[in-house]
Write a protein that holds these residues in place. Sequence first.
Motif, PDB file in Angstrom:
ATOM      1  N   UNK A 199     -11.234  -2.815 -10.477  1.00 51.23           N
ATOM      2  CA  UNK A 199     -10.911  -4.194 -10.087  1.00 51.23           C
ATOM      3  C   UNK A 199     -10.340  -4.256  -8.677  1.00 51.23           C
ATOM      4  N   UNK A 200     -10.597  -5.356  -7.990  1.00 51.72           N
ATOM      5  CA  UNK A 200      -9.958  -5.610  -6.701  1.00 51.72           C
ATOM      6  C   UNK A 200     -10.879  -5.601  -5.499  1.00 51.72           C
ATOM      7  N   UNK A 201     -12.180  -5.456  -5.697  1.00 57.30           N
ATOM      8  CA  UNK A 201     -13.105  -5.435  -4.552  1.00 57.30           C
ATOM      9  C   UNK A 201     -13.027  -6.713  -3.725  1.00 57.30           C
ATOM     10  N   UNK A 208     -18.523  -7.448   0.894  1.00 51.39           N
ATOM     11  CA  UNK A 208     -18.045  -6.308   1.681  1.00 51.39           C
ATOM     12  C   UNK A 208     -17.184  -5.398   0.811  1.00 51.39           C
ATOM     13  N   UNK A 209     -16.419  -5.990  -0.089  1.00 53.66           N
ATOM     14  CA  UNK A 209     -15.577  -5.203  -0.993  1.00 53.66           C
ATOM     15  C   UNK A 209     -16.406  -4.408  -1.981  1.00 53.66           C
ATOM     16  N   UNK A 210     -17.439  -5.045  -2.521  1.00 56.26           N
ATOM     17  CA  UNK A 210     -18.308  -4.339  -3.472  1.00 56.26           C
ATOM     18  C   UNK A 210     -19.005  -3.167  -2.801  1.00 56.26           C
ATOM     19  N   UNK A 241      -3.612  -4.059  -9.811  1.00 57.67           N
ATOM     20  CA  UNK A 241      -2.330  -4.638 -10.191  1.00 57.67           C
ATOM     21  C   UNK A 241      -2.382  -5.629 -11.334  1.00 57.67           C
ATOM     22  N   UNK A 242      -3.573  -5.961 -11.816  1.00 55.70           N
ATOM     23  CA  UNK A 242      -3.698  -6.863 -12.961  1.00 55.70           C
ATOM     24  C   UNK A 242      -3.420  -6.089 -14.246  1.00 55.70           C
ATOM     25  N   UNK A 243      -2.748  -6.759 -15.186  1.00 56.31           N
ATOM     26  CA  UNK A 243      -2.407  -6.128 -16.458  1.00 56.31           C
ATOM     27  C   UNK A 243      -3.179  -6.802 -17.588  1.00 56.31           C
ATOM     28  N   UNK A 269      -2.603   0.225 -12.039  1.00 64.55           N
ATOM     29  CA  UNK A 269      -2.269   0.649 -10.681  1.00 64.55           C
ATOM     30  C   UNK A 269      -2.409  -0.516  -9.710  1.00 64.55           C
ATOM     31  N   UNK A 270      -1.550  -0.553  -8.685  1.00 65.61           N
ATOM     32  CA  UNK A 270      -1.556  -1.637  -7.712  1.00 65.61           C
ATOM     33  C   UNK A 270      -2.644  -1.487  -6.645  1.00 65.61           C
ATOM     34  N   UNK A 271      -3.274  -0.343  -6.560  1.00 69.22           N
ATOM     35  CA  UNK A 271      -4.287  -0.102  -5.533  1.00 69.22           C
ATOM     36  C   UNK A 271      -5.578  -0.848  -5.854  1.00 69.22           C
ATOM     37  N   UNK A 272      -6.198  -1.463  -4.838  1.00 70.44           N
ATOM     38  CA  UNK A 272      -7.502  -2.098  -5.023  1.00 70.44           C
ATOM     39  C   UNK A 272      -8.570  -1.009  -5.138  1.00 70.44           C
ATOM     40  N   UNK A 273      -9.630  -1.304  -5.886  1.00 66.00           N
ATOM     41  CA  UNK A 273     -10.627  -0.285  -6.174  1.00 66.00           C
ATOM     42  C   UNK A 273     -11.212   0.400  -4.934  1.00 66.00           C
ATOM     43  N   UNK A 274     -11.574  -0.306  -3.854  1.00 67.01           N
ATOM     44  CA  UNK A 274     -12.153   0.395  -2.700  1.00 67.01           C
ATOM     45  C   UNK A 274     -11.234   1.457  -2.102  1.00 67.01           C
ATOM     46  N   UNK A 275      -9.918   1.373  -2.359  1.00 64.53           N
ATOM     47  CA  UNK A 275      -8.970   2.348  -1.832  1.00 64.53           C
ATOM     48  C   UNK A 275      -8.644   3.464  -2.834  1.00 64.53           C
ATOM     49  N   UNK A 276      -9.267   3.437  -4.005  1.00 65.95           N
ATOM     50  CA  UNK A 276      -8.972   4.422  -5.055  1.00 65.95           C
ATOM     51  C   UNK A 276      -9.526   5.785  -4.649  1.00 65.95           C
ATOM     52  N   UNK A 277      -8.654   6.782  -4.580  1.00 70.11           N
ATOM     53  CA  UNK A 277      -9.044   8.112  -4.122  1.00 70.11           C
ATOM     54  C   UNK A 277      -8.528   9.200  -5.081  1.00 70.11           C
TER      55      UNK A 277
END
Length: 246
Positions: free
Chosen positions: A21-23, A36-38, A192-194, A212-220
């Motif tokens: 989630x979060x793109x 762009x997020x996707x 960050x959504x629950x 987790x608070x991180x948006x998906x594109x930043x997930x590493x």
Amino acid sequence: MDTIESLKAGPLPRHLAIIMDGNGRWAKQRGKLRIFGHENGVKAVRETVENSAKLGIEFLTLYAFSTENWKRPKLEVDTLMNLLVSSLKKELKTLHKNNIRLNAIGNIDSLPSKAYAELQEVIEKTSKNSGMVLTLALSYGAREELKHAIQEISLKVKNNIISPENIDDTIINSHLYTHNLPDVDLLVRTSGEHRISNFLLWQIAYAELYFMDVFWPDFREEHLAEAIKNYQNRERRFGKTSEQLN
């Protein structure tokens, strides 16, 4: 910082599921369109799949497109479907390299013909791989899955194939999209959504949840390691007491 390699000594989730989630919000923060997020989320998928395989995860399920996502603007839906096709084509080599078998759950027949054909082709081409099973949840909704299972079981009861008193977890599991997968051990959601958002409602009955608070594109790698480390520090009792486990 725990790395993927250092986590292998601890207990690992056999089945890891992720709500990516979060793109859209990631793109909005940068003044860009949701598309762009996707597009940038694809890199996170690739790295997560490879790192999960290296870690030794047996089953990884990614929530790629829900039944509700069809309600989004046509341009966004079309872009997601095109990304699916292009990603499958590009990542076939990576799947083979990591001995990963592709699987899909959901109302797959509702996908555009091009996406459906490409998906089936990659599933077939990786069917002999014996490592991690990567499942894409596409046009997937847990309520739709449960409704479908109930309908199939009801029909078998009507035709005297199944007796109502014999309906148990095993029979229900065998009629779900995930009949060839074990229950989820760890469910991770980014952004960050629950919320569970209609994802694997039956299969996560005893799953550990990690938001987790991180948006998906930043997930590493470090974010995956964080989630796994948190899982390893939990006590899974399945209704028992700590004393019974010890």
